[in-house]
Design a protein around this motif. Structure first.
Motif, mmCIF file in Angstrom:
data_model
loop_
_atom_site.group_PDB
_atom_site.id
_atom_site.type_symbol
_atom_site.label_atom_id
_atom_site.label_comp_id
_atom_site.label_asym_id
_atom_site.label_seq_id
_atom_site.Cartn_x
_atom_site.Cartn_y
_atom_site.Cartn_z
ATOM 1 N N TYR A 212 0.908 -1.274 -0.124
ATOM 2 C CA TYR A 212 0.081 0.038 -0.014
ATOM 3 C C TYR A 212 0.763 1.438 -0.110
ATOM 4 C CZ TYR A 212 -3.686 3.537 1.483
ATOM 5 O OH TYR A 212 -4.396 4.709 1.188
ATOM 6 N N GLY A 213 0.540 2.086 -0.805
ATOM 7 C CA GLY A 213 1.069 3.513 -0.872
ATOM 8 C C GLY A 213 2.086 3.241 -2.125
ATOM 9 N N ARG A 214 2.394 1.943 -2.556
ATOM 10 C CA ARG A 214 3.356 2.230 -3.899
ATOM 11 C C ARG A 214 2.450 1.456 -5.145
ATOM 12 N NH1 ARG A 214 9.602 1.372 -3.252
ATOM 13 N NH2 ARG A 214 9.291 2.066 -5.409
ATOM 14 N N GLY A 215 2.933 1.787 -6.016
ATOM 15 C CA GLY A 215 2.061 1.280 -7.299
ATOM 16 C C GLY A 215 2.775 1.789 -8.589
ATOM 17 N N VAL A 216 2.382 1.138 -9.505
ATOM 18 C CA VAL A 216 2.704 1.337 -11.062
ATOM 19 C C VAL A 216 1.408 1.326 -11.807
ATOM 20 C CG1 VAL A 216 4.934 -0.149 -10.830
ATOM 21 C CG2 VAL A 216 2.703 -1.164 -11.525
ATOM 22 N N GLY A 217 1.949 2.242 -12.731
ATOM 23 C CA GLY A 217 0.748 2.377 -14.018
ATOM 24 C C GLY A 217 1.224 2.481 -15.304
ATOM 25 N N LEU A 218 0.605 2.090 -16.096
ATOM 26 C CA LEU A 218 0.990 2.035 -17.638
ATOM 27 C C LEU A 218 -0.063 2.866 -18.487
ATOM 28 C CD1 LEU A 218 2.286 0.472 -20.051
ATOM 29 C CD2 LEU A 218 0.453 -1.166 -19.919
ATOM 30 N N ALA A 219 0.475 3.723 -19.263
ATOM 31 C CA ALA A 219 -0.193 4.334 -20.512
ATOM 32 C C ALA A 219 0.557 4.141 -21.718
ATOM 33 C CB ALA A 219 -0.702 5.685 -19.790
ATOM 34 N N CYS A 220 -0.222 4.426 -22.747
ATOM 35 C CA CYS A 220 0.466 4.445 -24.098
ATOM 36 C C CYS A 220 -0.094 5.785 -24.831
ATOM 37 C CB CYS A 220 0.017 3.330 -24.969
ATOM 38 S SG CYS A 220 0.337 1.682 -24.110
ATOM 39 N N SER A 221 0.386 5.903 -25.767
ATOM 40 C CA SER A 221 -0.043 6.967 -26.771
ATOM 41 C C SER A 221 0.624 6.965 -28.149
ATOM 42 C CB SER A 221 0.597 8.388 -26.195
ATOM 43 O OG SER A 221 2.057 8.563 -26.323
ATOM 44 N N ALA A 222 0.217 8.135 -28.855
ATOM 45 C CA ALA A 222 0.592 8.263 -30.283
ATOM 46 C C ALA A 222 0.839 9.688 -30.619
ATOM 47 C CB ALA A 222 -0.509 7.423 -31.424
ATOM 48 N N PRO B 288 -1.415 10.152 -17.568
ATOM 49 C CA PRO B 288 -2.318 9.001 -17.066
ATOM 50 C C PRO B 288 -1.363 7.912 -16.589
ATOM 51 C CG PRO B 288 -1.813 9.068 -19.608
ATOM 52 C CD PRO B 288 -1.254 10.297 -18.973
ATOM 53 N N ALA B 289 -0.206 7.348 -17.042
ATOM 54 C CA ALA B 289 0.643 6.409 -16.375
ATOM 55 C C ALA B 289 0.462 6.827 -14.687
ATOM 56 C CB ALA B 289 1.824 6.314 -16.950
ATOM 57 N N LEU B 290 0.753 8.101 -14.448
ATOM 58 C CA LEU B 290 0.947 8.403 -13.005
ATOM 59 C C LEU B 290 -0.466 8.129 -12.429
ATOM 60 C CD1 LEU B 290 2.819 10.356 -11.032
ATOM 61 C CD2 LEU B 290 0.925 12.025 -11.540
ATOM 62 N N CYS B 291 -1.332 8.700 -13.124
ATOM 63 C CA CYS B 291 -2.528 8.482 -12.245
ATOM 64 C C CYS B 291 -2.918 7.123 -12.174
ATOM 65 C CB CYS B 291 -3.773 9.458 -13.180
ATOM 66 S SG CYS B 291 -3.583 11.038 -12.802
ATOM 67 N N ASN B 292 -2.703 6.113 -13.271
ATOM 68 C CA ASN B 292 -3.160 4.909 -13.022
ATOM 69 C C ASN B 292 -2.005 4.147 -11.833
ATOM 70 O OD1 ASN B 292 -4.822 5.052 -14.922
ATOM 71 N ND2 ASN B 292 -3.536 4.040 -16.637
ATOM 72 N N ALA B 293 -0.829 4.481 -11.909
ATOM 73 C CA ALA B 293 -0.084 4.198 -10.664
ATOM 74 C C ALA B 293 -0.568 4.713 -9.342
ATOM 75 C CB ALA B 293 1.363 4.767 -10.990
ATOM 76 N N ILE B 294 -1.030 5.893 -9.364
ATOM 77 C CA ILE B 294 -1.575 6.287 -7.882
ATOM 78 C C ILE B 294 -2.890 5.482 -7.668
ATOM 79 C CG2 ILE B 294 -2.858 7.965 -6.854
ATOM 80 C CD1 ILE B 294 -1.026 10.156 -8.260
ATOM 81 N N TYR B 295 -3.692 4.983 -8.523
ATOM 82 C CA TYR B 295 -4.725 4.087 -8.211
ATOM 83 C C TYR B 295 -4.189 2.639 -7.677
ATOM 84 C CZ TYR B 295 -8.995 1.445 -8.634
ATOM 85 O OH TYR B 295 -9.889 0.549 -8.384
ATOM 86 N N ASP B 296 -3.130 2.365 -8.572
ATOM 87 C CA ASP B 296 -2.630 1.035 -8.103
ATOM 88 C C ASP B 296 -1.821 1.048 -6.650
ATOM 89 O OD1 ASP B 296 -1.756 -1.639 -8.564
ATOM 90 O OD2 ASP B 296 0.353 -0.650 -8.749
ATOM 91 N N ALA B 297 -1.522 2.344 -6.249
ATOM 92 C CA ALA B 297 -0.971 2.617 -5.085
ATOM 93 C C ALA B 297 -1.969 2.490 -3.880
ATOM 94 C CB ALA B 297 0.254 3.807 -5.065
ATOM 95 N N VAL B 298 -2.840 3.549 -3.979
ATOM 96 C CA VAL B 298 -3.673 3.830 -2.685
ATOM 97 C C VAL B 298 -5.189 3.607 -2.968
ATOM 98 C CG1 VAL B 298 -1.818 5.373 -1.555
ATOM 99 C CG2 VAL B 298 -3.505 6.189 -3.256
ATOM 100 N N GLY B 299 -5.311 3.140 -4.286
ATOM 101 C CA GLY B 299 -7.019 3.123 -4.839
ATOM 102 C C GLY B 299 -7.712 4.225 -4.816
ATOM 103 N N VAL B 300 -7.110 5.301 -5.197
ATOM 104 C CA VAL B 300 -8.052 6.368 -5.436
ATOM 105 C C VAL B 300 -7.647 6.776 -7.080
ATOM 106 C CG1 VAL B 300 -7.962 7.192 -3.236
ATOM 107 C CG2 VAL B 300 -6.520 8.229 -4.795
#
Lengths: 818, 179, 818, 179
Positions: A447-457, A745-757
């Protein structure tokens, strides 16, 4: 620490048969041709220019966000000793603007001011201090109007209009496009999801404040040196506003000390400097203060977004509907293009068979927004990639695997008729996932740590110019001197990305000389053929191709002369290492300079031109001009975060980024673009915001505008993926903007992974984290973000039938540019 | 009001008669023609105007010339000796640590002050020392690399520096600083 | 006051069918494109350049005319605070020189000094004062050698050699050429006459002292700004001496503040500035003092001459034999060419069926002589025209009528195989005789007043380059911008004659735009194609033709695009007044910028090259390279004098000069060249001399070197004769040098008319007049001049059969350059 | 040894701290950046360095700045007013009285002093007044013409000057000064 194994890249032969089998320059991590000048303080920026008898000018800023100008009294200022000239809006009444459809700016406000900081008058004096004192002596009487400071206010208030043109009320532009039967798509979906997002505006914050020096020569020629990314468009604007023939105006772009899109418009200060130089007969310099830079702005548009996507259980997207509302500030700038861009590139990463886009831009009484790195695409990309992450979460799909499965096909068309050539998205995802250990970390970290993935063009240059015409987007000349020196002339502007070096590299590669043998002459409307400017990530692809063509045309002459001397034919020759030699017997050859002499004796002056015009765009609907590109770059990004649930503080230890560059003409330059993009993306995601309080900019200084320092910037691991694009110079695609897009978005996805928000509103400040955690703790929706879109009467969409999205070999270019 | 100020910059004495409130940055750029030092914010927040005074990095936009009379001022123009660039300059150039190059002079001065007191700094020590210098282009990564590469090279032969440049321009051989 | 009726010249249609029927730019007395910059002090000369951190350099002059250098001790100078670098001959040992056959100079003396003032060491310091103090600290120990200070001494003393190469002894070069059986010619003559003449050396005395600024960029490129007429040759010399690839060197010629041939060599100070910039890493400026300019010299060679001519009673010349001995000073410079030039052009004014030339150049311990306006031809022209005047006098012929009768035929070959194209000599004589009232005055004015006539010919550029090769002598590029601006790039150097304007005029004429629409980029080895330099009166003809070709190549593209738009064909179009239009219906047309846009859309970047290579030379003998030209200009001159027999003082009230310019591209510029030539010719004829006393320059300052002021300069009436030369750009020939040539002999012939004495030695100082009058009064030969030629073993002449001298239509060029 | 000197040049006050023996010419060119004034001989023989001090032509290469403190110095840069060239400048440009242009600034200053005291000089008066200014290019002919043309025009409308330039550049209409 990236370990790119540069030594292995030196000579490569696996990159497609239409390219040189072995390159001697391209692909190497060479020092930039102007690197030593920059590290010794010898590179000249606009403010470094000092001309004899130079006068200094300053601009008087409006103190009102929205007001009629009743009176401007300049006589006291004019009487101040040392003041050389004072001008107001009446002296420069002709309107201009970067886009033909929004010629809504004047160099100085004429009847009305539209934001605090808008220039109302300008003074030239013998020194800056006198000019500033003169500003204080100018009296302006305003008749205040109601300020409109948000998207909501702009849409609500249709009586008080900021501009007299546009869609009506304070809506500048409204767009509605539909590709296929979206409702049917949603109907056949197994899961349909809607989300709302907001992306706050922010400034480029280039280290260099805008600066321009104008000189009107007694021989009747105006020269403007400016920190600009677009000397060609400045040239046009000056001709229009000053009513001078373009032949009498020369615009020279100095090294801009950072651009990021912020120096892509023609600016007030450039026109005022020119006018004051004409009036005084002296060179005039204007350098903006940091405060004025925040007013000049043209930064990231604040965008409110809504997205709805349908998916099947098997993973396919059935349809997508995307809405965006842009807060444009007081003037048009690139805003019409920005509006389209918020809807254009959703389709080029994943297969979306049916797609609908509705977008609008409003005017507000704030400094005009414009193009910032990514230009209208980071906002929807943020929305899209978080939205899709939520769908994957909901559907229980692995976000990396799902993205790989749904990635677009190479050489295919999108629903909105964009032509994809090469696409390295799957490989990017694979590599970034592997490098980051994403699979080992995702949903598995404490909890408190997380990873997030995103892609783009992102696009490698827009296929259509700002002013519609059939002319090339980039022209180059290459001259060969009998001493062996080569000069390449091109209108492009090196804003730090290394485009001058790219010109030297590709010309050196084609002619077989060293980059140091190539003199690079750029960004000077007298000396160089037109290049449209350093925007839309177009420079490497377009100027690279133009320069290659010019160099090849000269090489043709050189090879003919050498072939005769060596008793062979041109097609048997190759050039490298300062020699032209028989490919079958490399020992038999001639020094480059000797061949140049033979060729000059035979053909006369050795110089040739090259041009690049992007391929024709398949889309045939209104609005089809925004989005098409010779090629698209692709990026996948994994961000790791460390969120402190007590303080809401987000620390980013590492970012992994894989970028499909087509081909890295110089890997160390490409890495620099990726690293800088990651940094800037994180800045926007975590802290940067241009916001207003009581109609005023919330303290426009670097002290208050937070941006990441060394301490806030993570380790960045960059992985380059090469797909060898047939439209690219030696296969290259863009690198300067695309890598920014997946970071927020990768950051935000990682935050969700870390703390669920879910923080669906950028920047992700600690207070938003804390608020979301609080909601979560209370059992409420653990989310912070917008909750509604204002009601708008959207116009009836233009309906376009989507093409078949599958890979189609017939889309591969028949003739290869290189 | 003006005053006479005597400044020793890069080993040369300059005597200038300037308004009392003119900053060291302005005097360097406008009166001495040393435009290598840049300005970015007027308020001491960005670090682009960093120069060394008696070896310490200071913000020239917040310094009055009279305060540094008689002291040893070094600007980016004074980093090279007899045309041979400082190892920091070469490493910055080689590793693409200067993109637009605008923050580079200030960054180099802060880095020099660091290396002068800590000849082999760890990455975090570099970050700490340069935290007052903003860069918007590079993401800082290559700057940290370059400072550490220069630190390693500084132990070696200064004359080899010119060869390094030649090589980096023509061969692109980059030594990994981390190894 | 000239009354040229400029208004009548605006549109002319009588100048040959191969030219545009009507011109809109060519032929008008337009303001030069850089005139306003010059009159406002904004034109940049080399010494005006100030770069940040610039260091200043000074050269240590030799105090010895001829000595071995035993020791140069620089340590004290190096230790002086503020000194940045000290160099001596050892640092720059590689030899250079303008001609490939005389690479005999070093930037600083290595083992030996050869004249007082020769640079021995150079110092760069933070300011000029420190550099000068450092010079005083350098100790040089010399081992003196015998100085050789005259032609006589040089020929006598074969033991003491100044240089180690050449013909032997102190003879640098000896030439002997014979065209036909000269002895037979003399045998069949009715009258054979021999005369001796001497023409003293003199300096160009350009108002600007030589200056150069060098900068070695940290990116490894050397840039040299210099007051030079020949940036291309400076580029070559720097590459050689500094051992840098030419691709790493950029030479930019600033506006030279006067050249006249004096800034046509690569100079010590240029190389030293470059070397010091490389050593110090700082920009380095060297500006010579006036004294140093006299040492740099390269001025007019002192020449001792003997001429023998046979004539028939009917007027025809049967044969001529000409001998010249040149005092070259210590180094080669252009001297080999100068030597040939003293014998080359005798044949192109009057029909000389058999001709022999013997010439030699000696080394002396004086500053090197080189090319000055007229380059080796004013001296023999002086001798020839006075000699012929004496023959006319002897034979009782009218000197004007005789010259008209004997003038060469158009489109003919001379005895020494020079190809004459157009020749306006007869018309020049006719006009100048009429304007001056020569027939009414000659031999009819009161004692003390007189008129004299002389004629001359000069080349419009040398047909052969300094370095033999088949490459063009001049290259140009022309670029057309979509805004309607045009840029012409050419390596030529505008030394005040207006060659930049000429480029603008011819390009504007071809493209139908105004000269102000043309940006002119010249004299920059990076930016411009090679032009060999501003010497030999080559620029208008060669760069003009190259620029016309380039402009025509671009016009081709413009006309194709316009033709399609206008529904016609290219050949039906014309361009003028900023429009391209149907010749048969001028109202139907398009603005230039619009056509540029159409053409760029169709053809890509609009730019093209042009080149000029002079026609092949018919002469096939060794030495045939000096003399041939695309065309020859012709001049006739009448000088009126007022000689005070009491003081010997000569006042010149008026000079009439008629010049066959081929075509005046801008009559006011051509007049300027003629007027300046008359002035300079009078200066040489009446007062200017670079002379030495006790091995030292006779006080090298402007105070002592007398030159004409406003008060000594006569009214000058210039008459332009147009012959429309087929090799010239729009028919033009040279104007910059030819009009100087007839002035000294016309003056001397006028003095004879006035007071009956012959001054066969220039300058004609009052003491010489008085001496001659004294001799006359005593019944002696009323002449002052040399009385003997030193004895020399002339080498066996190369014998060449002369061609038929008559007009031959087959010599007319088949293809017209314009 | 240096000294502080206050010079009023072209109506602007400049305070510079310069070596006591530095000539006015050097101070104008090097310290004030007014390189329009040229140097040709160092000894006051050629006239290229002529500037006006209180309306009188002086040789700036023989003048020490301290001698002209507080006086009104005009250089070629001060001939134009608000970007509108002086009629002398236009006439010189139009009649090709400036070839290489190097003597031109000095020539113009002497000519201005002449016209200021004699608004319609005869040719010989022009020659007399300018005899201290050497020119190697023009043979002086067009300079005399230009001074007289400017004299005639000076009576007229200054604003028309800009039109004259335009015309001379594009049409080449030259008015004969002698008529």
């Amino acid at each position: 620490m990236p370990t790119n194994g540069y030594d292995d890249r030196k000579n490569r032969s696996n990159l497609g048969s239409h390219l040189k089998q072995e390159t001697s320059v391209v692909g190497r991590p060479l020092m930039k041709v102007d690197a030593m000048s920059k590290v010794t303080g010898q590179a000249i920026y606009a403010d470094d220019i000092h001309l004899p008898r130079m006068a200094y000018a300053r601009l008087l800023p409006s103190t009102q966000p929205h007001a009629r100008i009743v009176r401007v009294e300049t006589s006291k200022a004019e009487a101040l000793p040392g003041v050389l000239a004072v001008i107001t809006g009446r002296d420069l009444p002709i309107k201009y603007g970067i886009l033909p459809v929004s010629q809504d700016e004047t160099a100085l406000a004429v009847d009305k001011v539209r934001f605090v900081g808008e220039p109302v008058a300008a003074v030239a004096a013998v020194d800056e201090e006198t000019a500033e004192r003169a500003l204080e002596l100018i009296e302006v009487e305003y008749d205040p109007l109601k300020p409109i400071m948000s998207i909501e206010e702009a849409l609500e208030d249709t009586e008080v209009r900021i501009q007299e043109y546009g869609h009506g009320g304070n809506i500048h532009k409204m767009v509605s496009l539909q590709f296929g039967d979206v409702e049917a798509g949603f109907a056949e979906a197994d899961y349909v999801r809607e989300d709302l997002f907001f992306y706050q505006g922010n400034n480029h914050l280039a280290m260099e404040e805008h600066s321009a020096v104008a000189h009107y020569s007694p021989d009747g020629k105006l020269t403007l040196w400016s920190a600009t990314q677009t000397p060609h468009y400045v040239h046009r604007a000056l001709a229009k506003v000053l009513e001078l023939p373009p032949s009498r105006i020369r615009v020279i772009a100095c090294h801009p000390g950072g651009g990021f899109g912020g120096k892509s418009d023609p600016f007030h200060h450039e026109i005022c400097a020119a006018k004051l130089a004409m009036l005084t007969g002296r060179p005039v310099k204007i350098t903006l203060t940091r405060e004025e830079v925040f007013y000049a702005h043209r930064g990231r548009h604040p965008v409110l977004m809504w997205v709805k996507t349908g998916v099947k259980k098997t993973g396919e997207i059935t349809a997508m509907h995307f809405r965006s509302m842009l807060d444009g500030g007081a003037y048009g700038s690139y805003g019409v293009a920005t509006t389209y861009y918020t809807g254009a590139l959703q389709t080029v990463t994943y297969k979306i068979p049916r797609y609908k886009f509705e977008g609008l831009r409003v005017f507000t009484n704030k400094p005009p927004c414009g193009p910032k790195r990514g230009h209208g695409t980071p906002q929807p990309r943020f929305a899209l990639e978080v939205h899709l992450d939520k769908i994957c979460e909901e559907m229980g799909w692995d976000p990396a695997e799902w993205r790989q499965q749904q990635a677009c096909e190479p050489f295919s068309l999108t629903a909105n008729h964009l032509r994809i050539t090469t696409i390295g998205l799957k490989e990017c995802i694979e590599k970034v996932v592997a490098a980051s250990g994403f699979r080992e970390k995702f949903r598995k970290l404490p909890y408190g740590r997380g990873v997030g993935l995103a892609c783009s063009a992102y696009l490698s240059g827009a296929n259509l110019p700002i002013y519609w015409n059939d002319m090339p987007h980039s022209g180059a000349m290459v001259k060969v001197d009998r001493g062996g020196g080569v000069t390449v002339y091109c209108g492009s502007t090196d804003i730090g990305q290394g485009s001058n070096s790219v010109l030297a590299y590709v010309v050196a590669e084609v002619l077989g000389v060293r980059p140091q043998d190539v003199a690079v002459v750029t960004a000077d409307t007298d000396l160089t053929p037109v290049d449209l400017g350093s925007y839309s990530s177009r420079v490497t692809v377009m100027t690279g191709n133009a320069a290659i063509e010019a160099a090849q045309n000269v090489r043709e002459l050189l090879f003919q002369a050498a072939a005769d001397e060596l008793g062979t034919t041109s097609d048997q020759l190759d050039a490298a290492g300062g020699r032209i030699f028989r490919r079958d017997d490399p020992g038999v050859g001639l020094p480059f300079a000797k061949v140049a002499q033979l060729a000059e004796a035979r053909f006369g002056t050795l110089a040739a031109v090259g041009s690049f015009t992007p391929p024709k765009t398949p889309g045939r609907y209104k609005g089809a001009g925004v989005g098409p590109s010779p090629s698209y770059s692709y990026t996948a990004c994994v961000v790791e975060v460390d969120v402190d649930p007590e303080t809401g503080w987000v620390r980013v230890p590492t970012v992994w980024i894989a970028h499909d560059i087509g081909r890295a003409l110089n890997p160390i330059l490409v890495e620099g673009q990726a690293e800088g993009s990651v940094y800037m993306g994180l800045g926007e995601a975590l802290m940067e915001e241009q916001v207003f309080r009581r109609n005023l900019h919330k303290i426009p200084s670097m002290l208050d505008y937070k941006s990441p320092t060394f301490l806030e910037t993570p380790d960045i691991e960059t992985i380059l993926v090469e797909t060898n694009d047939p439209h690219g110079p030696f296969g290259a695609k863009e690198a300067g903007q695309g890598p920014l897009l997946p970071v927020p978005p990768a950051l935000c996805n990682a935050i969700y992974d870390a703390v669920g928000v879910r923080i669906d509103e950028l920047p992700v400040t600690p207070d938003k984290i804390l608020k979301a955690l609080e909601r979560k703790a209370k059992g409420q929706d653990p989310r912070v973000g917008p909750t509604r879109m204002p009601h708008v009467e959207w116009v009836e969409p233009i309906y376009v039938e989507p093409p078949d999205l599958r890979h189609d070999p017939s889309l591969m270019p028949a003739t290869k540019p290189t | 009001m003006k005053q006479l100020v005597a400044l020793r910059v890069n080993g040369e004495l300059h005597e200038v008669y300037v308004p009392v409130h003119k900053t060291l940055l302005e005097v360097l750029r406008e009166d001495l023609g040393l435009t290598g030092t840049k300005h970015g914010c007027e308020l001491g927040e960005c670090g682009t105007c960093t120069v060394l005074v008696d070896g310490e990095p200071i913000l020239s936009c917040l310094t009055l010339p009279v305060e540094v009379q008689g002291r040893d001022i070094i600007t980016v123009e004074g980093l090279a000796t007899q045309g041979v660039p400082h190892p920091l300059q070469v490493a910055f150039a080689e590793l693409n640590a200067a993109q637009c190059g605008y923050c580079t002079p200030g960054m180099l001065m802060s880095a020099k002050a660091l290396l002068d007191r800590n000849p082999d700094p760890a990455p975090d020590e570099v970050r700490e020392a340069l935290a007052g210098n903003l860069c918007r282009c590079t993401g800082y990564v290559k700057i940290v690399d370059a400072v550490r590469l220069a630190a390693r090279r500084q132990q070696g032969d200064l004359g080899a520096v010119v060869e390094e440049i030649e090589r980096a321009l023509n061969e692109g051989v980059v030594r990994e600083p981390g190894s």
